[in-house]
Scaffold this active site. Structure first.
Site, PDB file in Angstrom:
ATOM      1  N   TRP A 152      -3.752  -5.269 -45.061  1.00  0.00           N
ATOM      2  CA  TRP A 152      -4.750  -5.340 -43.991  1.00  0.00           C
ATOM      3  C   TRP A 152      -5.518  -6.661 -43.967  1.00  0.00           C
ATOM      4  O   TRP A 152      -6.346  -6.876 -43.089  1.00  0.00           O
ATOM      5  CB  TRP A 152      -5.760  -4.187 -44.111  1.00  0.00           C
ATOM      6  CG  TRP A 152      -6.271  -3.934 -45.511  1.00  0.00           C
ATOM      7  CD1 TRP A 152      -5.861  -2.918 -46.326  1.00  0.00           C
ATOM      8  CD2 TRP A 152      -7.235  -4.691 -46.257  1.00  0.00           C
ATOM      9  NE1 TRP A 152      -6.504  -3.004 -47.548  1.00  0.00           N
ATOM     10  CE2 TRP A 152      -7.367  -4.082 -47.526  1.00  0.00           C
ATOM     11  CE3 TRP A 152      -8.017  -5.822 -45.977  1.00  0.00           C
ATOM     12  CZ2 TRP A 152      -8.226  -4.562 -48.513  1.00  0.00           C
ATOM     13  CZ3 TRP A 152      -8.869  -6.302 -46.955  1.00  0.00           C
ATOM     14  CH2 TRP A 152      -8.965  -5.670 -48.200  1.00  0.00           C
TER      15      TRP A 152
ATOM     16  N   LYS B 214       5.700  -1.512 -40.753  1.00  0.00           N
ATOM     17  CA  LYS B 214       4.656  -0.489 -41.005  1.00  0.00           C
ATOM     18  C   LYS B 214       3.388  -1.269 -41.339  1.00  0.00           C
ATOM     19  O   LYS B 214       3.208  -1.743 -42.462  1.00  0.00           O
ATOM     20  CB  LYS B 214       5.082   0.397 -42.173  1.00  0.00           C
ATOM     21  CG  LYS B 214       4.488   1.806 -42.150  1.00  0.00           C
ATOM     22  CD  LYS B 214       2.988   1.899 -42.177  1.00  0.00           C
ATOM     23  CE  LYS B 214       2.406   1.877 -43.569  1.00  0.00           C
ATOM     24  NZ  LYS B 214       0.912   1.867 -43.540  1.00  0.00           N
TER      25      LYS B 214
ATOM     26  N   TYR C 171      11.346   3.544 -55.086  1.00  0.00           N
ATOM     27  CA  TYR C 171      11.973   4.118 -53.884  1.00  0.00           C
ATOM     28  C   TYR C 171      13.395   3.581 -53.726  1.00  0.00           C
ATOM     29  O   TYR C 171      14.316   4.320 -53.379  1.00  0.00           O
ATOM     30  CB  TYR C 171      11.183   3.751 -52.624  1.00  0.00           C
ATOM     31  CG  TYR C 171       9.753   4.244 -52.548  1.00  0.00           C
ATOM     32  CD1 TYR C 171       9.327   5.400 -53.192  1.00  0.00           C
ATOM     33  CD2 TYR C 171       8.815   3.548 -51.785  1.00  0.00           C
ATOM     34  CE1 TYR C 171       8.009   5.828 -53.089  1.00  0.00           C
ATOM     35  CE2 TYR C 171       7.504   3.967 -51.671  1.00  0.00           C
ATOM     36  CZ  TYR C 171       7.099   5.103 -52.331  1.00  0.00           C
ATOM     37  OH  TYR C 171       5.803   5.521 -52.225  1.00  0.00           O
TER      38      TYR C 171
ATOM     39  N   GLU D 178       5.430  -9.177 -52.395  1.00  0.00           N
ATOM     40  CA  GLU D 178       4.343 -10.161 -52.544  1.00  0.00           C
ATOM     41  C   GLU D 178       3.092  -9.363 -52.860  1.00  0.00           C
ATOM     42  O   GLU D 178       2.646  -8.561 -52.041  1.00  0.00           O
ATOM     43  CB  GLU D 178       4.145 -10.954 -51.250  1.00  0.00           C
ATOM     44  CG  GLU D 178       5.334 -11.781 -50.829  1.00  0.00           C
ATOM     45  CD  GLU D 178       5.651 -12.921 -51.771  1.00  0.00           C
ATOM     46  OE1 GLU D 178       4.857 -13.173 -52.703  1.00  0.00           O
ATOM     47  OE2 GLU D 178       6.707 -13.538 -51.599  1.00  0.00           O
TER      48      GLU D 178
ATOM     49  N   CYS E 159      -5.127 -12.848 -51.191  1.00  0.00           N
ATOM     50  CA  CYS E 159      -4.371 -12.695 -52.439  1.00  0.00           C
ATOM     51  C   CYS E 159      -4.448 -13.935 -53.322  1.00  0.00           C
ATOM     52  O   CYS E 159      -4.397 -13.832 -54.534  1.00  0.00           O
ATOM     53  CB  CYS E 159      -2.925 -12.347 -52.129  1.00  0.00           C
ATOM     54  SG  CYS E 159      -2.175 -13.488 -50.976  1.00  0.00           S
TER      55      CYS E 159
ATOM     56  N   GLU F  28      -7.951  -7.715 -60.118  1.00  0.00           N
ATOM     57  CA  GLU F  28      -8.160  -8.263 -58.780  1.00  0.00           C
ATOM     58  C   GLU F  28      -9.308  -7.498 -58.119  1.00  0.00           C
ATOM     59  O   GLU F  28      -9.259  -6.275 -57.996  1.00  0.00           O
ATOM     60  CB  GLU F  28      -6.876  -8.087 -57.959  1.00  0.00           C
ATOM     61  CG  GLU F  28      -6.977  -8.739 -56.609  1.00  0.00           C
ATOM     62  CD  GLU F  28      -5.696  -8.572 -55.790  1.00  0.00           C
ATOM     63  OE1 GLU F  28      -5.160  -7.450 -55.739  1.00  0.00           O
ATOM     64  OE2 GLU F  28      -5.253  -9.564 -55.197  1.00  0.00           O
TER      65      GLU F  28
END
Ligand code: NAD
Length: 491
Positions: A162, A186, A250, A262, A297, A392
């Site tokens: 986001w 997505k 997955y 990433e 990030c 973080e």
């Protein structure tokens, strides 16, 4: 009321997921709310897609890929359509900037000047590159022709964060579409609006239905089915390290799809004993951590300063935030808007409290500033054992650490699980080269804070990255398969 607030009032907001060129509700009829993090107001209710919607989107992507409506175009035709999409993004820059700003809390001036132009540029750059790339012929015997060619991987899923909603989408779909794949995006549930608007503009630009799909919804409901899907060939993800790990699981549990991750970072700026212009360094480092609310990030959330420059740096950094403009993201003067959600605000506050409890000294900020605003926060006397050094925070919080020597500063910079980016300040060209190589990070800025640009690969070492790079021509590798074609010429 400024011009951006006027635009906000008249925005036409997308309401459906984009599947096979149509904007549709979730098959279940379920929706989720997206709210303005500055005002708390409801912006829109969007489809809460689930596995059944993902199945339809993947089938549309597969059909469009196999039909060749996009994958078989001449690269220059894809280039032309992606160029048109970039033009349309720029033609709608203010509308997109306002949509991004009210959805994510990002300062509108940044969206107008950085996010939207860089989004358009990423799509244009990859489109432009595509008709200038050549495949290879291997050195084989004269009676054999050995071709080494790159082909699109097929159906690509992109699961997004986001913090830079449109830009991260462009970093994925730019190379994925340019190389001829069909894609299902997505977006993060907090910030899905601009992804849907981009999909609408892509159709207008001439991207055929089914080639670019956007399924909105929660991670476990819409993201996991993409990760587990047997007919998704590659999955590219940007987000937290915790969720990134799930995509490897997955993949292992399904069809062993290619996965490129990433992920998080805890980037350090290392200020060596001979660094010059401490005031200038402080100014750059304030930007490097407080830009985009620290929800970045590569944000330099750690500064490791040699003892000779440590006190001066802490003092200069503190001056920088004295009147940092915090407030309404739709005000062009605002440099820092709210954090993206109440949940994230609580996470940031919690880590700041832990920093205080573990003995770091607050020299600026350290608390909220009303609503979801959080004051730019500077901790001094931070040590590697502390949680705020290792974890973080993803908010406007920087910790400054004192090193006894240049060598110790470099060792300290590498002392986290992350390795996304780093910055090095030194007046010595020899130290610049030597220590840039020692820093375990995907991007190292020397005497500047930089992520590089669209022409340079971007990604992380250690737990910050896996399986490939975004940006640069290197990004094409995650969306293509190498094929060898071995031809007998002896007959
Ligand atoms: P997140 O990991 O919480 O979410 C990212 C995406 O994963 C969202 O779309 C979310 O819906 C989805 N998701 C969540 N749980 C899932 C699950 N169980 N299964 C499948 N999908 C799931 O990350 P975020 O909070 O949106 O973004 C912040 C993180 O992103 C930070 O760690 C930041 O460092 C990282 N980030 C990294 C880069 C980079 O290029 N390295 C760039 C931007 C952000």
């Amino acid at each position: 009321m400024n011009a951006y607030s006027e635009i906000a009032k008249s925005l036409k907001l997308p309401t459906g997921a984009c599947i096979d060129g149509q904007f549709v509700p979730a098959k279940s009829g379920a929706t989720f709310e997206t709210r303005n993090p500055y005002t708390g107001a409801l912006i829109a209710a969007l489809p809460a897609c689930g596995a059944e919607d993902v199945d339809v989107a993947v089938a549309a992507a597969r059909r469009s890929f196999e039909d060749g409506v996009w994958s078989d175009l001449h690269p220059s035709e894809r280039k032309q359509i992606l160029g048109t999409l970039a033009d349309l993004l720029m033609a709608n820059v203010k509308e997109l900037a306002v949509m991004e700003s009210i959805d994510a809390g990002k300062p509108v001036a940044d969206c107008v000047e950085i996010d939207i132009p860089e989004t358009a540029n990423a799509i244009r750059w990859h489109g432009e590159a595509q008709d200038k790339l050549y495949d290879q012929i291997a050195p084989s015997a004269p009676d054999t022709l050995a071709l080494v060619v790159r082909e699109p991987v097929g159906v690509v899923a992109a699961v997004l964060p986001w913090n830079f909603p449109l830009l991260m989408m462009a970093w994925k779909i730019g190379p994925a579409l340019a190389t001829g794949n069909s894609v299902i995006v997505k977006p993060a549930e907090q910030t899905s609006l601009t992804a849907l608007r981009l999909a609408e503009l892509a159709l207008e630009a001439g991207v055929p239905p089914g080639v670019l799909n956007v399924v909105t919804g929660m991670g476990p409901d819409a993201g996991a089915p993409l990760g587990r899907h047997m007919d998704v060939d590659a999955l590219t993800f940007t987000g937290s390290t915790e969720v990134g790990r799930m995509f490897l699981e997955y993949s292992a549990q399904s069809n062993l799809k290619e996965v490129c991750l990433e992920m998080g970072g805890k980037s350090a700026a290392v200020v060596l004993s001979d660094a010059e212009d401490i005031a200038g360094i402080a100014k750059t480092q304030a930007e490097a951590i407080f830009w985009n609310m620290g929800e970045n990030c590569t944000a330099n959330s750690r500064i490791i300063a040699h003892k000779d420059v440590y006190d001066a740096l802490v003092a200069e950094l503190t001056k920088q935030v004295a009147d940092w403009p915090l407030g309404d993201p739709l005000d062009p003067a605002t440099r820092q808007g709210p954090l993206v959600s109440a949940e994230h605000f609580d996470k940031v506050s919690g880590l700041v409290d832990t920093g205080k409890a573990q003995g770091a000294r607050v020299v600026a900020g350290g608390e909220g500033a009303g609503g979801l605003l959080f004051k730019p926060t500077i901790f001094a006397e931070v040590t590697p054992e502390m949680d705020i050094y290792q974890n973080e925070i993803f908010g406007p919080v920087v910790g400054v650490t004192c090193a006894e020597s240049d060598e110790e500063a470099i060792v300290m910079a590498n002392q986290t699980q992350y390795g996304l980016a780093a910055t090095l300040y030194t007046a010595s060209i020899a130290k610049a080269h030597r220590y840039a190589r020692k820093l375990r990070a995907g991007t190292v800025g020397v005497n500047t804070y930089s992520e590089g640009d669209i022409s340079t690969p971007f990604g992380g070492f250690k737990s910050s990255g896996f399986g490939g790079r975004d940006n640069g021509i290197h990004a094409h590798e995650q969306y293509t398969e190498l094929k060898t074609i071995w031809i007998d010429l002896s007959a």
